[in-house]
Motif scaffolding. Sequence first.
Motif, PDB file in Angstrom:
ATOM      1  N   PHE A  38     -21.052  93.655  -4.312  1.00 20.77           N
ATOM      2  CA  PHE A  38     -20.883  92.223  -4.100  1.00 20.77           C
ATOM      3  C   PHE A  38     -19.415  91.850  -4.212  1.00 20.77           C
ATOM      4  O   PHE A  38     -18.769  92.126  -5.228  1.00 20.77           O
ATOM      5  N   THR A  39     -18.894  91.193  -3.159  1.00 19.45           N
ATOM      6  CA  THR A  39     -17.499  90.785  -3.141  1.00 19.45           C
ATOM      7  C   THR A  39     -17.377  89.424  -2.466  1.00 19.45           C
ATOM      8  O   THR A  39     -18.275  88.989  -1.746  1.00 19.45           O
ATOM      9  N   PHE A  40     -16.275  88.753  -2.682  1.00 15.13           N
ATOM     10  CA  PHE A  40     -15.974  87.427  -2.146  1.00 15.13           C
ATOM     11  C   PHE A  40     -17.181  86.501  -2.244  1.00 15.13           C
ATOM     12  O   PHE A  40     -17.749  86.355  -3.309  1.00 15.13           O
ATOM     13  N   TRP A  41     -17.621  85.870  -1.154  1.00 16.52           N
ATOM     14  CA  TRP A  41     -18.672  84.860  -1.263  1.00 16.52           C
ATOM     15  C   TRP A  41     -20.016  85.470  -1.644  1.00 16.52           C
ATOM     16  O   TRP A  41     -20.859  84.790  -2.212  1.00 16.52           O
ATOM     17  N   GLY A  42     -20.205  86.727  -1.385  1.00 21.04           N
ATOM     18  CA  GLY A  42     -21.424  87.396  -1.834  1.00 21.04           C
ATOM     19  C   GLY A  42     -21.502  87.450  -3.350  1.00 21.04           C
ATOM     20  O   GLY A  42     -22.584  87.360  -3.937  1.00 21.04           O
ATOM     21  N   LEU A  43     -20.353  87.559  -3.988  1.00 24.50           N
ATOM     22  CA  LEU A  43     -20.308  87.616  -5.456  1.00 24.50           C
ATOM     23  C   LEU A  43     -20.825  86.323  -6.082  1.00 24.50           C
ATOM     24  O   LEU A  43     -21.370  86.339  -7.183  1.00 24.50           O
ATOM     25  N   GLN A  44     -20.691  85.218  -5.365  1.00 25.33           N
ATOM     26  CA  GLN A  44     -21.185  83.932  -5.875  1.00 25.33           C
ATOM     27  C   GLN A  44     -22.691  83.992  -6.152  1.00 25.33           C
ATOM     28  O   GLN A  44     -23.196  83.287  -7.010  1.00 25.33           O
ATOM     29  N   LEU A  91     -36.682  99.372  -8.850  1.00 25.73           N
ATOM     30  CA  LEU A  91     -36.753 100.578  -8.033  1.00 25.73           C
ATOM     31  C   LEU A  91     -35.533 101.489  -8.220  1.00 25.73           C
ATOM     32  O   LEU A  91     -35.448 102.548  -7.622  1.00 25.73           O
ATOM     33  N   GLY A  92     -34.589 101.052  -9.049  1.00 25.77           N
ATOM     34  CA  GLY A  92     -33.431 101.884  -9.356  1.00 25.77           C
ATOM     35  C   GLY A  92     -32.176 101.572  -8.562  1.00 25.77           C
ATOM     36  O   GLY A  92     -31.232 102.355  -8.563  1.00 25.77           O
ATOM     37  N   GLY A  93     -32.143 100.421  -7.892  1.00 25.48           N
ATOM     38  CA  GLY A  93     -30.968 100.028  -7.129  1.00 25.48           C
ATOM     39  C   GLY A  93     -29.782  99.703  -8.027  1.00 25.48           C
ATOM     40  O   GLY A  93     -29.945  99.258  -9.154  1.00 25.48           O
ATOM     41  N   LYS A  94     -28.595  99.947  -7.498  1.00 28.10           N
ATOM     42  CA  LYS A  94     -27.359  99.743  -8.249  1.00 28.10           C
ATOM     43  C   LYS A  94     -26.617  98.524  -7.708  1.00 28.10           C
ATOM     44  O   LYS A  94     -26.533  98.331  -6.492  1.00 28.10           O
ATOM     45  N   VAL A  95     -26.069  97.720  -8.624  1.00 29.56           N
ATOM     46  CA  VAL A  95     -25.282  96.544  -8.257  1.00 29.56           C
ATOM     47  C   VAL A  95     -23.888  96.680  -8.843  1.00 29.56           C
ATOM     48  O   VAL A  95     -23.732  96.917 -10.044  1.00 29.56           O
ATOM     49  N   ILE A  96     -22.898  96.516  -7.978  1.00 29.49           N
ATOM     50  CA  ILE A  96     -21.496  96.572  -8.394  1.00 29.49           C
ATOM     51  C   ILE A  96     -20.863  95.220  -8.077  1.00 29.49           C
ATOM     52  O   ILE A  96     -20.991  94.716  -6.958  1.00 29.49           O
ATOM     53  N   ALA A  97     -20.179  94.635  -9.058  1.00 33.68           N
ATOM     54  CA  ALA A  97     -19.459  93.371  -8.868  1.00 33.68           C
ATOM     55  C   ALA A  97     -17.973  93.680  -8.724  1.00 33.68           C
ATOM     56  O   ALA A  97     -17.407  94.425  -9.522  1.00 33.68           O
TER      57      ALA A  97
END
Length: 139
Positions: A38-44, A91-97
């Motif tokens: 997640f970056t820029f407006w997606g990070l919101q 399900l084991g998904g990874k999220v990176i900010a």
Amino acid sequence: MTDKAVIVVHSGDLDKIYSAMIVANGALSMGMDASLFFTFWGLQCLKKNGFDKGPLSRMNLLGLGKWMVKSRMKKANVVSLERLMNDYKELGGKVIACEMTMEIMGIKPEQLNREWIDEYGAVGTYIMEAKDAKITLFI
């Protein structure tokens, strides 16, 4: 190459967030690994109570278009973004900010829904995730 999908979530538009989440959950359900950067407006979207606050990418019509789409989604029993994220995490998904975006936009870690975030990183983190992935997308 590894059986992995890596998606850069750049947009905070409701329809694009749905697309990213549906593809990521689809990858996980097919036995692949998945990471969302997640970056820029997606990070919101990772802000507390901010996941479905974005406009539509087209035909937002001062919010009327978004209301109409959400109404149609409800009638079609489309699950909420929050549910999609919870399923993704289960399900084991990874999220990176993205740390750089956080700094640029003045977002503090305490403003984000930390239970969803696995790590904070920059472009190097994304490159390491994506370099051997079979699928990479920019949404």
